[in-house]
Design an enzyme around this catalytic site. Structure first.
Site, short mmCIF file in Angstrom:
data_model
loop_
_atom_site.label_atom_id
_atom_site.label_comp_id
_atom_site.label_asym_id
_atom_site.label_seq_id
_atom_site.Cartn_x
_atom_site.Cartn_y
_atom_site.Cartn_z
N GLY A 9 0.84 -1.21 0.00
CA GLY A 9 0.00 0.00 0.00
C GLY A 9 0.86 1.25 0.00
CB VAL A 61 -1.61 -7.57 0.46
CG1 VAL A 61 -0.44 -6.80 -0.14
CG2 VAL A 61 -2.59 -6.64 1.17
CG ASN A 87 1.00 1.48 4.75
OD1 ASN A 87 0.74 2.24 5.70
ND2 ASN A 87 0.53 1.69 3.52
CE1 TYR A 152 -8.10 0.37 9.82
CE2 TYR A 152 -8.46 1.22 12.04
CZ TYR A 152 -7.71 1.18 10.87
OH TYR A 152 -6.58 1.94 10.75
P1 NDP Z 1 -4.97 5.21 2.24
O1 NDP Z 1 -6.38 4.83 1.97
O2 NDP Z 1 -4.57 6.63 2.07
O3 NDP Z 1 -3.99 4.31 1.36
C1 NDP Z 1 -4.14 2.91 1.36
C2 NDP Z 1 -3.06 2.27 0.55
O4 NDP Z 1 -3.23 0.85 0.63
C3 NDP Z 1 -3.12 2.63 -0.92
O5 NDP Z 1 -1.82 2.70 -1.42
C4 NDP Z 1 -3.87 1.45 -1.53
O6 NDP Z 1 -3.52 1.23 -2.90
C5 NDP Z 1 -3.33 0.31 -0.68
N1 NDP Z 1 -4.20 -0.86 -0.64
C6 NDP Z 1 -5.50 -0.95 -0.26
N2 NDP Z 1 -5.93 -2.21 -0.38
C7 NDP Z 1 -4.88 -2.94 -0.83
C8 NDP Z 1 -4.70 -4.31 -1.16
N3 NDP Z 1 -5.70 -5.20 -1.01
N4 NDP Z 1 -3.51 -4.71 -1.63
C9 NDP Z 1 -2.48 -3.83 -1.78
N5 NDP Z 1 -2.59 -2.53 -1.49
C10 NDP Z 1 -3.78 -2.09 -1.01
O7 NDP Z 1 -4.69 4.70 3.73
P2 NDP Z 1 -3.71 5.28 4.86
O8 NDP Z 1 -2.46 5.73 4.28
O9 NDP Z 1 -4.49 6.20 5.72
O10 NDP Z 1 -3.50 3.97 5.74
C11 NDP Z 1 -2.33 3.18 5.63
C12 NDP Z 1 -2.25 2.28 6.85
O11 NDP Z 1 -2.20 3.07 8.02
C13 NDP Z 1 -3.47 1.36 6.99
O12 NDP Z 1 -3.06 0.09 7.42
C14 NDP Z 1 -4.30 2.05 8.07
O13 NDP Z 1 -5.09 1.15 8.77
C15 NDP Z 1 -3.20 2.65 8.92
N6 NDP Z 1 -3.65 3.77 9.75
C16 NDP Z 1 -4.11 4.94 9.18
C17 NDP Z 1 -4.52 5.97 9.98
C18 NDP Z 1 -4.99 7.29 9.43
O14 NDP Z 1 -5.42 8.16 10.23
N7 NDP Z 1 -4.92 7.55 8.13
C19 NDP Z 1 -4.53 5.85 11.45
C20 NDP Z 1 -4.05 4.57 11.92
C21 NDP Z 1 -3.64 3.59 11.10
P3 NDP Z 1 -4.61 1.33 -4.10
O15 NDP Z 1 -5.05 2.75 -4.15
O16 NDP Z 1 -3.88 0.89 -5.30
O17 NDP Z 1 -5.74 0.40 -3.69
#
Ligand code: NDP
Length: 247
Positions: A9, A61, A87, A152
């Site tokens: 991600g 993933v 991530n 989640y």
């Molecule tokens: P975003 O929605 O901004 O980005 C998510 C990323 O994950 C994108 O690059 C997306 O790629 C990728 N992704 C989603 N599904 C899949 C998959 N099945 N296989 C591979 N890649 C995937 O999320 P965040 O940056 O906010 O979150 C990133 C991590 O941080 C997560 O695990 C989240 O739970 C955690 N987190 C976030 C918080 C926040 O406040 N933002 C707080 C606490 C934790 P694509 O666009 O190609 O699908």
């Protein structure tokens, strides 16, 4: 030769921030993504423009077969993964009484199953090299209930136990496994809910630092956890939340 880092991600949000920071720190960065080809290639372009090395790699993933194919490709083209950042994650909000099976599977498969099988592949080669770093991007909700997105938080609680299981099992091989638990970080994941000023004000009320952070605020600690300097940190969950968990 530079170390190989895989960020799942890595095309948007926190993962993109981590990928760019690891690129600056000299790692060869594999930017995994699921759907957004353009976003992934933009992250790679930024890393390359800054003098680094990066390549985008598409794989969902949540699918075991995709994970195997991604690791086969990386190992063939670049070599074994030295640093894995689990991530990739999604969040879908519903009352617990309303989740259907498909949504349950989607969240658990992306957030937990994906991290487990990426770790499994990385750990096998890390054991051979007697060195490795796994950084799991969890959440403050690994231990703090949300009240509106139970699957989640259940997935993140599982990730926290996975961190500790793996830290104990693979510590003897020079591998460290830690998790980083972000609080509120401004990304696409929460952009929509944060558009509501009342919601944002309510979030801020509980954050002593009084701001919502940016992906860069998570990247620094991940670069440290990936480094040699962090070698005695193992099985930890590092909360990066501006003090939210103090409430
Ligand atoms: P975003 O929605 O901004 O980005 C998510 C990323 O994950 C994108 O690059 C997306 O790629 C990728 N992704 C989603 N599904 C899949 C998959 N099945 N296989 C591979 N890649 C995937 O999320 P965040 O940056 O906010 O979150 C990133 C991590 O941080 C997560 O695990 C989240 O739970 C955690 N987190 C976030 C918080 C926040 O406040 N933002 C707080 C606490 C934790 P694509 O666009 O190609 O699908």
């Amino acid at each position: 030769m530079s170390k190989i880092a895989l960020v799942t991600g890595g095309s948007r949000g926190i993962g993109a921030g981590i990928a760019i920071a690891l690129g600056k720190a000299g790692y060869t960065v594999l930017v995994n993504y699921c759907k957004s080809d353009y976003a992934a290639s933009s992250v790679c372009e930024k890393i390359v423009k800054a003098g680094g090395t990066a390549e985008a790699i598409k794989a969902d993933v949540g699918f075991y077969r995709d994970v195997q194919k991604m690791f086969d490709t990386i190992e063939e083209d670049f070599g074994p993964v030295d640093v894995l950042v689990n991530n990739a994650g999604i969040e879908i909000r519903h009352p617990s009484t309303e989740y259907d099976e498909a949504t349950y599977d989607l969240i658990m498969n992306t957030n937990l199953k994906g991290a487990f099988f990426c770790s499994q592949r990385a750990l096998r080669t890390m054991m051979e090299k007697k060195w490795g770093r796994i950084i799991n991007i969890s959440s403050v909700h690994e231990e703090r209930p949300t009240g509106n997105r139970s699957i989640y938080s259940i997935s993140k609680a599982g990730m926290w136990m996975m961190t500790r299981e793996h830290a104990k099992e693979f510590g003897p091989y020079g591998i460290t496994v830690n998790s980083v638990s972000p609080g509120a970080i401004r990304t696409d994941l929460n952009r929509k809910v944060l558009e509501d000023p009342a919601y944002e004000a309510n979030v801020l009320k509980n954050i002593p630092a009084k701001f919502i952070a940016e992906p860069e605020d998570i990247a620094g600690i991940v670069v440290f956890l990936a480094s040699e300097e962090s070698r005695y940190l193992n099985g930890a969950s590092i909360t990066v939340d501006g003090g939210l968990a103090l409430n």
